[in-house]
Design an enzyme around this catalytic site. Structure first.
Site, PDB file in Angstrom:
ATOM      1  N   SER A  64       0.797  -1.228   0.000  1.00  0.00           N
ATOM      2  CA  SER A  64       0.000   0.000   0.000  1.00  0.00           C
ATOM      3  C   SER A  64       0.832   1.281   0.000  1.00  0.00           C
ATOM      4  CB  SER A  64      -0.985   0.027   1.173  1.00  0.00           C
ATOM      5  OG  SER A  64      -0.332   0.341   2.373  1.00  0.00           O
ATOM      6  N   LYS A 101       1.274   4.232   6.985  1.00  0.00           N
ATOM      7  CA  LYS A 101       0.516   5.098   6.068  1.00  0.00           C
ATOM      8  C   LYS A 101       1.086   6.506   6.137  1.00  0.00           C
ATOM      9  CE  LYS A 101      -2.806   2.256   4.721  1.00  0.00           C
ATOM     10  NZ  LYS A 101      -2.097   1.010   4.848  1.00  0.00           N
TER      11      LYS A 101
END
Length: 143
Positions: A64, A101
């Protein structure tokens, strides 16, 4: 949910690693007629770690964060003493789950942003528990 940090955390500040350093930059395009010898050694701890007591290495799993240059199997150098800012790549603990993230702080929400369009961003719900465990400072990328 994106890139999950493996449970293995290694203290990065305990061992001394010295590596030879070239006296000039190395061209990535055409070869340079630079000198062909190495001069001295460098201590990677001095270059990569600012605070030994709060710096750790975590291994990345998942894709991701690929567009941030963070790939599956890479190691991140993470400093727990740094204050996270909008745009920082962070190790976040959201409702007990670890994730890597990009932190986005807007006037209306906190978002854990994936740097890969195949993965959704996480808008942190108001009643969720979010802790920023640390801020990534370097990525040790395998070639």
């Amino acid at each position: 949910m994106g890139v999950i940090v493996g449970p293995r955390v290694i203290d990065a500040g305990l061992s001394l690693v010295r590596i030879l350093v070239a006296p000039v930059a190395v061209a990535a395009g055409y070869p340079s007629p630079a000198q062909d010898y190495f001069e001295g050694r460098i201590d990677l701890n001095e270059h990569l770690i600012k605070d030994v007591t709060s710096t750790f290495i975590v291994r990345v799993t998942g894709q991701s964060m690929e567009q941030a240059g963070i790939s599956d199997g890479d190691e991140l150098i993470v400093n727990r003493a740094l204050e996270p800012k909008d745009g920082s790549v962070v190790i976040a603990v959201l409702d007990g789950e670890l994730t890597i993230k990009r932190l986005r702080i807007t006037p209306t929400a906190v978002i854990l942003q994936a740097d890969n369009p195949r993965f959704p961003d996480i808008v942190v719900p108001a009643l969720s528990e979010l802790t920023i465990w640390g801020v990534a400072t370097r990525c040790l990328h395998h070639v």
